[in-house]
Design an enzyme around this catalytic site. Structure first.
Site, short mmCIF file in Angstrom:
data_model
loop_
_atom_site.label_atom_id
_atom_site.label_comp_id
_atom_site.label_asym_id
_atom_site.label_seq_id
_atom_site.Cartn_x
_atom_site.Cartn_y
_atom_site.Cartn_z
N ASP A 76 0.80 -1.22 0.03
CA ASP A 76 -0.22 0.10 -0.03
C ASP A 76 0.95 1.38 -0.06
OD1 ASP A 76 -1.87 1.93 0.42
OD2 ASP A 76 -2.76 1.00 2.44
N HIS A 90 -0.46 3.99 -0.06
CA HIS A 90 -1.16 5.14 0.90
C HIS A 90 -1.18 6.33 0.33
CE1 HIS A 90 -3.10 5.68 4.77
NE2 HIS A 90 -3.50 4.62 4.62
N GLU A 135 -1.11 -0.54 -4.16
CA GLU A 135 -2.48 0.22 -3.83
C GLU A 135 -2.14 1.65 -3.81
OE1 GLU A 135 -5.59 0.28 -0.12
OE2 GLU A 135 -4.49 -1.36 -0.53
N GLU A 160 -10.40 3.25 -1.98
CA GLU A 160 -10.71 3.44 -0.46
C GLU A 160 -11.26 4.77 -0.57
OE1 GLU A 160 -7.33 4.19 2.52
OE2 GLU A 160 -6.99 2.35 1.34
N ASP A 187 -15.10 1.06 -0.28
CA ASP A 187 -15.19 0.55 1.03
C ASP A 187 -17.02 0.71 1.26
OD1 ASP A 187 -15.71 1.00 3.99
OD2 ASP A 187 -13.48 1.42 4.05
N HIS A 234 -12.15 -2.29 0.53
CA HIS A 234 -11.25 -1.62 1.65
C HIS A 234 -12.29 -1.91 2.81
CE1 HIS A 234 -10.25 1.85 4.28
NE2 HIS A 234 -9.08 1.60 4.03
#
Length: 383
Positions: free
Chosen positions: A185, A187, A211, A237, A259, A286
């Site tokens: 990730d 992020h 990700e 996400e 999500d 997510h």
């Protein structure tokens, strides 16, 4: 007399979650999760504003309620409204499943699989810590993990920062061997240039996916990253509807990660999955959240052919003061066997919430906030 929606309640519970309880005039109760990490108090207000639109309505008209909640105001969209809609939507599906005494996935067309593969999040700033944390997850029965590529990352990473990313992923592959999977990730902490620089260095370790290589507001750049690596790319996400997923799918992402507590609940995520299928992309929701978000995600997974794997947060470091299983009457439905969760068979979302525990936790509540990071020169750094 037809059943109507009689009461909508919210519960702010540790460690950082917001639960929604809906009760009908004939006594059925449904639960959902409207958590928006760091903004759950704001979402709580939004849930009660949206409740004005559904109170007195038919709880079975889920699609209509979803349309009214998402489009009934001139200003729409975003994480706050999306999370509020998600919690109500999940609770209405829970009620409908309980009314017909079937799990939600039966109402979505029936099961396409008997078990869903799950992964857990692992931390660790040093390769040895990564090895230890992954070993713990493997010991707990998982066959896949996800890890952050880095902590705070310079706009253009130093040699030490880049080598650190590679060393940690290499350590993960060493523990997992040839049959386990690691997702990495980014992020949103990397600039596009930095992400493109690092991605080829990770290819020898065969990550399951990379990700969120760019922040969601820079989704128009993700195609550049996709073209820079042979590793599958994922994102989503912080995207909240089909219209936001369309351009990243057109750019070539292989995995979408809406999500279910942010992106409009079960109703919208099913549609996002169908959109992804037309691009030969997979769904991997997510879910570093609570038991209701996880159960909702699993219900979608059991009825969705292009579902890849499910994130879950049992034992995650964010969960200080409570854990996913703490608000359940029976934890057995969410047990892991060989890295999977077996098909949920209970009615509705398939789990039973301990209402006494939830009401007690709400008396304390929480005020969880994400950290604010800064670079050494004092400028803001992405978390």
């Amino acid at each position: 007399m037809a059943s109507t929606i009689e009461r909508v309640e919210t519960f702010l519970v540790a460690p950082r979650w917001l639960f929604v309880r809906i009760e009908t005039s004939d006594g059925l109760v449904g639960w959902g999760e409207a958590t928006c990490e760091g903004r759950s108090e704001t979402v709580r207000t939004a849930v009660h504003q949206l409740a004005e639109m559904v109170l007195g309505g038919d709880p079975e008209r889920i699609e209509d309620h979803w349309a009214v909640m998402t489009k009934g105001s001139f200003y729409r969209g975003g994480p706050i409204l999306g999370s509020a809609v998600s919690g109500i939507d999940q609770a209405l599906w829970d009620i409908k499943g309980k009314r017909y005494a079937v799990p939600v996935h039966q109402l979505l067309g029936g099961a396409v699989r008997d078990r869903v593969r799950v992964y857990g999040w692992v931390g660790g700033d040093e390769p040895n810590e990564v090895r230890d944390h992954i070993a713990e997850q493997v010991e707990a029965g998982l066959t896949a993990v996800k890890m952050n590529a880095s902590g705070r990352m310079s706009p253009l990473g130093t040699v030490a920062e880049i080598d650190g990313v590679v060393a940690r992923v290499a350590a993960a592959r060493e523990v997992l061997g040839d049959h386990g999977d690691v997702a990495v990730d980014f992020h949103g902490r990397f600039t596009l240039a930095n992400a493109r620089r690092v991605a080829p260095l990770l290819e020898p370790y065969r990550p399951m996916f990379l990700e969120e290589p760019v922040t969601p507001e820079n989704s128009h750049l993700i195609g550049e990253f996709v073209r820079s690596t042979t590793t599958p790319v994922s994102t989503g996400e912080r995207l909240y509807g089909r219209q936001e997923f369309l351009p990243v799918l057109q750019a070539g992402v292989a995995v979408v990660q809406p999500d279910l507590s942010h992106a409009g609940g079960i109703t919208e995520v099913r549609k996002i999955a169908s959109l992804a299928e037309t691009f030969d992309a997979a769904l991997a929701p997510h879910c570093p959240l609570g038991p209701l978000a996880l159960a909702s995600s699993l219900q979608v997974a059991f009825a969705t052919t292009n579902h890849l794997i499910q994130e879950q947060s049992i034992g995650i470091h964010y969960n200080l003061g409570a854990d996913v299983l703490d608000y359940l009457v029976d934890t057995a439905p969410l047990e892991f066997v060989d890295g999977h969760v077996a098909r949920l068979t209970g009615p509705g979302l398939g789990i039973e919430i301990d209402e006494t525990a939830v009401r007690a936790a709400d008396k304390t509540g929480h005020a969880w906030r994400g950290p604010v990071w800064r670079h050494p020169d004092g400028t803001f750094a992405e978390w």
